[in-house]
Scaffold this active site. Structure first.
Site, PDB file in Angstrom:
ATOM      1  N   HIS A 138       0.846  -1.192   0.000  1.00 23.60           N
ATOM      2  CA  HIS A 138       0.000   0.000   0.000  1.00 23.60           C
ATOM      3  C   HIS A 138       0.881   1.242   0.000  1.00 23.60           C
ATOM      4  O   HIS A 138       1.809   1.344   0.804  1.00 23.60           O
ATOM      5  CB  HIS A 138      -0.905   0.029   1.235  1.00 23.60           C
ATOM      6  CG  HIS A 138      -1.792  -1.179   1.355  1.00 23.60           C
ATOM      7  ND1 HIS A 138      -1.313  -2.404   1.786  1.00 23.60           N
ATOM      8  CD2 HIS A 138      -3.110  -1.347   1.084  1.00 23.60           C
ATOM      9  CE1 HIS A 138      -2.315  -3.277   1.778  1.00 23.60           C
ATOM     10  NE2 HIS A 138      -3.397  -2.663   1.359  1.00 23.60           N
ATOM     11  N   LYS A 165      -1.772  -8.092  -3.969  1.00 24.64           N
ATOM     12  CA  LYS A 165      -2.633  -6.914  -3.849  1.00 24.64           C
ATOM     13  C   LYS A 165      -1.781  -5.656  -3.803  1.00 24.64           C
ATOM     14  O   LYS A 165      -0.769  -5.602  -3.105  1.00 24.64           O
ATOM     15  CB  LYS A 165      -3.466  -7.007  -2.560  1.00 24.64           C
ATOM     16  CG  LYS A 165      -4.311  -5.767  -2.268  1.00 24.64           C
ATOM     17  CD  LYS A 165      -4.899  -5.829  -0.871  1.00 24.64           C
ATOM     18  CE  LYS A 165      -5.622  -4.520  -0.546  1.00 24.64           C
ATOM     19  NZ  LYS A 165      -6.004  -4.459   0.883  1.00 24.64           N
TER      20      LYS A 165
END
Length: 249
Positions: A138, A165
């Site tokens: 992230h 992700k």
């Protein structure tokens, strides 16, 4: 364990639980378990008693019982990547080892930049206990270039995690398209990889709706507290996704 299948046409929908106390956690689980979703994410880093590992395991068991077949993703998000936990190597590893060995989750999220040296140790433990692993990254400050995104995704792919992700914060509308283009290109190169990407914030909302067309298999929606900026209410998300699929028919 609940084996999550990723080959359906529509993206999976996951709702995060971000409450700080046991009562509030279980109340929200009761509220969302009957919704038309695929996964519930317990953001365990928001739990005010997270350092009590025994209590964490007990609550995770109660959540799974109440979900009655819905998939449970447990995520311990560090402050370095937008979460609540001050990262310490020993606690982070111990927490996930307990979660795996107690088999209280269907999936776990491991931050690639925090634990890349520990994937070889944690992955076998998760797989032995039939738990899928998300390798995640992230960036709450920016969206890297397409080349940098591709390089990061490829590094995470090489961990052999079940899912990779990546979430980035856009500084412009163009950044949203950069991430979506990188997603599409990566998926073309590695069609069998389960990929999850999203652009955060208000500008990034289109990526949460259209991500599936680029190759993203999961989207996060809210039913109360958001776990990241730009999450869309779950009822609205269903309307948008269903409308897009009707148009395609």
């Amino acid at each position: 364990m609940n084996a999550i299948q990723w080959n359906n046409r529509k993206p999976k929908i996951c709702i995060p639980v971000m409450e700080a106390t046991e009562d509030r956690i279980l109340q929200q689980v009761e509220t969302i378990r009957a919704m038309d979703i695929d996964l519930v994410e317990w953001r365990i880093d928001a739990f005010q008693q997270i350092k009590d590992l025994t209590r964490c395991i007990e609550i995770a068991k109660m959540i799974k019982e109440r979900l009655d077949g819905l998939g449970l993703l447990i995520t311990c998000r560090t402050k370095q990547e937008g979460g609540c936990l001050d990262y310490t190597d020993s606690f982070y590893k111990e927490l996930y080892q307990r979660i795996c060995k107690e088999q209280v989750a269907d999936l776990i999220d491991l931050e690639y930049d925090r634990v890349k040296d520990d994937f070889d140790r944690l992955l076998p433990i998760a797989r032995k206990n039939q738990i899928q692993v998300i390798a995640s990254h992230h960036d709450f400050n920016k969206t890297p270039s397409k080349k940098e995104i591709m390089e990061k995704l490829n590094c995470m792919r090489q961990t052999e995690a079940d899912i990779i992700k990546m979430a980035c914060m856009p500084r412009s509308k163009e950044d949203v398209f950069v991430l979506m283009e990188a997603t599409s290109t990566f998926k073309e190169h590695y069609p069998d990889i389960v990929l999850v990407t999203m652009s955060m914030g208000r500008q990034g909302m289109p990526s949460r709706i259209l991500g599936e067309f680029m190759g993203s298999s999961l989207t996060f929606a809210s039913a109360g507290t958001q776990s990241a900026p730009g999450q869309i209410d779950v009822d609205v998300m269903h309307i948008l996704i269903d409308t897009l699929h009707k148009i395609q028919e």
